[in-house]
Design a protein around this motif. Structure first.
Motif, mmCIF file in Angstrom:
data_model
loop_
_atom_site.group_PDB
_atom_site.id
_atom_site.type_symbol
_atom_site.label_atom_id
_atom_site.label_comp_id
_atom_site.label_asym_id
_atom_site.label_seq_id
_atom_site.Cartn_x
_atom_site.Cartn_y
_atom_site.Cartn_z
ATOM 1 N N GLU A 43 0.719 -1.048 -0.007
ATOM 2 C CA GLU A 43 0.252 0.000 0.079
ATOM 3 C C GLU A 43 0.876 1.087 0.039
ATOM 4 N N ARG A 44 0.309 2.478 -0.536
ATOM 5 C CA ARG A 44 0.779 3.450 -0.285
ATOM 6 C C ARG A 44 1.140 4.082 0.935
ATOM 7 N N GLU A 45 2.380 4.619 1.284
ATOM 8 C CA GLU A 45 2.360 4.939 2.848
ATOM 9 C C GLU A 45 3.084 6.325 2.694
ATOM 10 N N ARG A 46 2.825 7.191 3.691
ATOM 11 C CA ARG A 46 3.357 8.568 4.002
ATOM 12 C C ARG A 46 4.869 8.461 4.145
ATOM 13 N N VAL A 47 5.622 9.346 3.879
ATOM 14 C CA VAL A 47 7.106 9.420 4.137
ATOM 15 C C VAL A 47 7.486 10.776 4.870
ATOM 16 N N ALA A 48 7.014 12.057 4.391
ATOM 17 C CA ALA A 48 7.305 13.216 5.090
ATOM 18 C C ALA A 48 6.313 14.426 4.741
ATOM 19 N N ALA A 49 6.212 15.529 5.283
ATOM 20 C CA ALA A 49 5.186 16.510 4.961
ATOM 21 C C ALA A 49 5.791 17.656 5.372
ATOM 22 N N ILE A 50 5.626 18.869 4.839
ATOM 23 C CA ILE A 50 5.974 20.015 5.400
ATOM 24 C C ILE A 50 4.644 20.961 5.156
ATOM 25 N N HIS A 51 4.692 22.206 5.967
ATOM 26 C CA HIS A 51 3.691 23.153 5.951
ATOM 27 C C HIS A 51 4.624 24.589 5.535
ATOM 28 N N VAL A 52 4.402 24.846 4.336
ATOM 29 C CA VAL A 52 5.251 25.769 3.592
ATOM 30 C C VAL A 52 5.281 26.948 4.410
ATOM 31 N N ARG A 53 4.226 27.674 5.096
ATOM 32 C CA ARG A 53 4.253 28.775 5.352
ATOM 33 C C ARG A 53 5.128 28.955 6.876
ATOM 34 N N ASP A 54 4.869 27.828 7.916
ATOM 35 C CA ASP A 54 5.511 28.018 9.178
ATOM 36 C C ASP A 54 6.632 26.970 9.167
ATOM 37 N N GLY A 55 6.894 26.106 8.030
ATOM 38 C CA GLY A 55 7.998 25.279 8.193
ATOM 39 C C GLY A 55 7.563 23.930 8.945
ATOM 40 N N SER A 56 6.708 23.628 9.357
ATOM 41 C CA SER A 56 6.501 22.527 10.640
ATOM 42 C C SER A 56 6.666 21.432 9.688
ATOM 43 N N THR A 57 7.197 20.200 10.078
ATOM 44 C CA THR A 57 7.424 18.978 9.307
ATOM 45 C C THR A 57 6.968 17.678 10.302
ATOM 46 N N LEU A 58 6.637 16.781 9.190
ATOM 47 C CA LEU A 58 6.315 15.509 9.935
ATOM 48 C C LEU A 58 7.075 14.386 9.015
ATOM 49 N N TYR A 59 7.243 13.349 9.817
ATOM 50 C CA TYR A 59 8.224 12.234 9.400
ATOM 51 C C TYR A 59 7.467 11.086 9.735
ATOM 52 N N GLU A 60 7.568 9.937 8.763
ATOM 53 C CA GLU A 60 7.166 8.713 9.286
ATOM 54 C C GLU A 60 8.183 8.151 10.074
ATOM 55 N N ASP A 61 7.745 7.213 10.903
ATOM 56 C CA ASP A 61 8.821 6.599 12.106
ATOM 57 C C ASP A 61 10.036 5.910 11.006
ATOM 58 N N ALA A 62 9.708 5.285 9.973
ATOM 59 C CA ALA A 62 10.667 4.569 9.250
ATOM 60 C C ALA A 62 11.910 5.475 8.537
ATOM 61 N N VAL A 63 11.549 6.654 8.462
ATOM 62 C CA VAL A 63 12.525 7.613 7.925
ATOM 63 C C VAL A 63 13.047 8.588 8.639
ATOM 64 N N LYS A 64 12.660 8.915 9.905
ATOM 65 C CA LYS A 64 12.842 9.716 10.926
ATOM 66 C C LYS A 64 14.426 9.506 10.832
ATOM 67 N N GLY A 65 15.089 10.819 11.130
ATOM 68 C CA GLY A 65 16.799 10.742 11.036
ATOM 69 C C GLY A 65 17.239 10.617 9.708
ATOM 70 N N ARG A 66 16.785 10.006 8.863
ATOM 71 C CA ARG A 66 17.447 9.723 7.548
ATOM 72 C C ARG A 66 16.963 10.500 6.337
#
Length: 125
Positions: A43-66
């Motif tokens: 299945e499709r899975e999320r990797v990372a995301a960013i809010h352009v205006r405030d720069g907040s980011t989210l990462y899936e656990d599998a890719v955090k730190g990499r």
């Protein structure tokens, strides 16, 4: 509005690649943008995301730190820097944009308005 992807390709395990997602036809100041991936038979899975205006980011656990998601507002481009790649990162990667900036909707429910064409990332020795 179009999302034009570039980058990707083949890497050895432990290597690095960078994906680009150029937003054309509009400025992306109010957007949230995410990277998703889909491996064969999975299945499709999320990797990372960013809010352009405030720069907040989210990462899936599998890719955090990499992996690192970041933006260049001058060129209207979102990047995904991928380090320490493993064969498990092999997939087609897509960028997607929520034009209202709804980061959590994009992240939790894959609510987006535009999507890139996809780019293959293969990690193999």
């Amino acid at each position: 509005v179009h999302l034009v992807q570039s980058g990707g390709g083949l890497s050895q395990p432990g290597g690095s690649l960078r994906l680009s997602c150029a937003v054309t036809g509009t400025t992306m100041d109010s957007y949230s943008i995410a990277w998703f991936r889909q491996a064969p038979g999975k299945e499709r899975e999320r990797v990372a995301a960013i809010h352009v205006r405030d720069g907040s980011t989210l990462y899936e656990d599998a890719v955090k730190g990499r992996f690192t998601i970041y933006i260049d507002k001058v060129t209207n481009t979102v990047y995904l820097r991928m380090n320490s790649l493993t064969p498990g990162d092999t997939a087609i990667y897509y960028c997607a944009a929520n034009r209202r900036g709804w980061l959590l909707s994009l992240w939790e429910k894959s609510v987006y308005d535009y999507q890139g064409q996809g780019t293959q990332v293969t990690v193999s020795s």
